[in-house]
Design an enzyme around this catalytic site. Structure first.
Site, mmCIF file in Angstrom:
data_model
loop_
_atom_site.group_PDB
_atom_site.id
_atom_site.type_symbol
_atom_site.label_atom_id
_atom_site.label_comp_id
_atom_site.label_asym_id
_atom_site.label_seq_id
_atom_site.Cartn_x
_atom_site.Cartn_y
_atom_site.Cartn_z
ATOM 1 N N PRO A 188 -35.081 -30.447 32.532
ATOM 2 C CA PRO A 188 -36.305 -30.093 31.793
ATOM 3 C C PRO A 188 -36.511 -30.779 30.431
ATOM 4 C CG PRO A 188 -34.700 -28.359 31.570
ATOM 5 C CD PRO A 188 -34.095 -29.372 32.496
ATOM 6 N N CYS A 189 -36.806 -32.072 30.451
ATOM 7 C CA CYS A 189 -37.074 -32.775 29.193
ATOM 8 C C CYS A 189 -38.388 -32.305 28.564
ATOM 9 C CB CYS A 189 -37.075 -34.288 29.404
ATOM 10 S SG CYS A 189 -38.254 -34.865 30.632
ATOM 11 N N HIS A 190 -39.231 -31.623 29.332
ATOM 12 C CA HIS A 190 -40.490 -31.094 28.788
ATOM 13 C C HIS A 190 -40.257 -29.933 27.812
ATOM 14 C CE1 HIS A 190 -39.661 -28.712 32.441
ATOM 15 N NE2 HIS A 190 -40.245 -27.711 31.779
#
Length: 190
Positions: free
Chosen positions: A128-130
C-alpha cells in the site's frame, strides 16, 4: 509471466504472476505496454494465484478485506524491497509520511530514496504505497495518479470508520442492555 486484467472501480489493474507468485499489480493506463507484449494473458489456465488475487481484490473493493494474503515476489533492488516491506506495516485506513517510512527503515535521511522506491512499487494496492503522504499532509505523488490515491485514501478511511462505528453502536447497545439489567436488579432489591 501470465497476466489478468482486473476491473476495479477506479480503473483496470494488470495482475501478473510467475511460478506461483504474484509479481505485479499495476494500473494499466500507467504501465509500460512492452510488459504486456512480453506476457501471456491468462484466458485458459486460470492461474490459481491470479484467481485468488482477483478474489481478494473483490473483497478489498467491497470493504471486506483490509490486507492481502498472497504469495508475493516483487522485483526490485534491496533498498526497494526494504521500502516495500515497510509499506506493508502501515495499517489499513492510516497514513504515514515519507519521512516516517524512512525512519521505519532505519534510514531517516533517505526520504527521497523512499519516495522513489514507492514510485517503483510493482504491487499497487497490495503493497500500500497509497498510504504514504508528504510531511506537510499533502497527498503526494502516485504512479496511478493523485486522483486514485485520493480515492483509495478516502475509501479506506470510510471503511475503517464504518467498522469503528459498527463497533461503537454494538458497544453502546450492550452498555445500554447492561444498564437495563442493573436497573432491573436494583429495582428488585428495593
Amino acid at each position: 509471466m501470465q497476466f489478468h486484467r482486473y476491473r476495479s472501480p477506479i480503473g483496470n489493474l494488470i495482475l501478473a504472476a510467475d511460478n506461483g507468485f504474484l509479481c505485479y499489480c499495476l494500473w494499466e493506463d500507467s504501465m509500460d505496454n512492452q510488459l504486456l507484449n512480453d506476457w501471456e494473458e491468462d484466458k485458459i489456465t486460470h492461474d490459481t494465484v491470479l484467481t485468488e488475487a482477483c478474489r481478494q481484490m473483490d473483497e478489498y473493493f467491497s470493504g471486506a478485506r483490509k490486507s492481502f494474503s498472497l504469495p508475493l515476489k516483487p522485483i526490485g533492488t534491496v533498498f526497494q524491497q526494504h521500502a516495500w516491506q515497510a509499506l506493508q506495516k502501515i495499517p489499513y485506513g492510516k497514513t504515514i509520511s515519507y519521512a516516517e517510512e524512512a525512519r521505519l527503515m532505519n534510514s531517516p535521511k533517505a526520504v527521497r530514496a523512499v519516495g522513489n522506491a514507492n514510485r517503483h512499487n510493482p504491487l499497487m494496492i497490495i503493497i500500500p504505497c497509497h498510504r504514504v503522504v508528504g510531511s506537510n499532509g499533502h497527498i503526494g505523488g502516485y504512479v496511478g495518479g493523485t486522483e486514485r490515491k485520493e480515492w483509495l485514501y478516502r475509501f479506506e478511511n470510510v471503511c475503517h470508520k464504518a467498522i469503528d462505528t459498527r463497533f461503537l453502536f454494538y458497544y453502546l447497545y450492550t452498555r445500554k442492555q447492561m444498564f437495563r439489567i442493573r436497573k432491573i436488579s436494583y429495582n428488585n432489591q428495593k
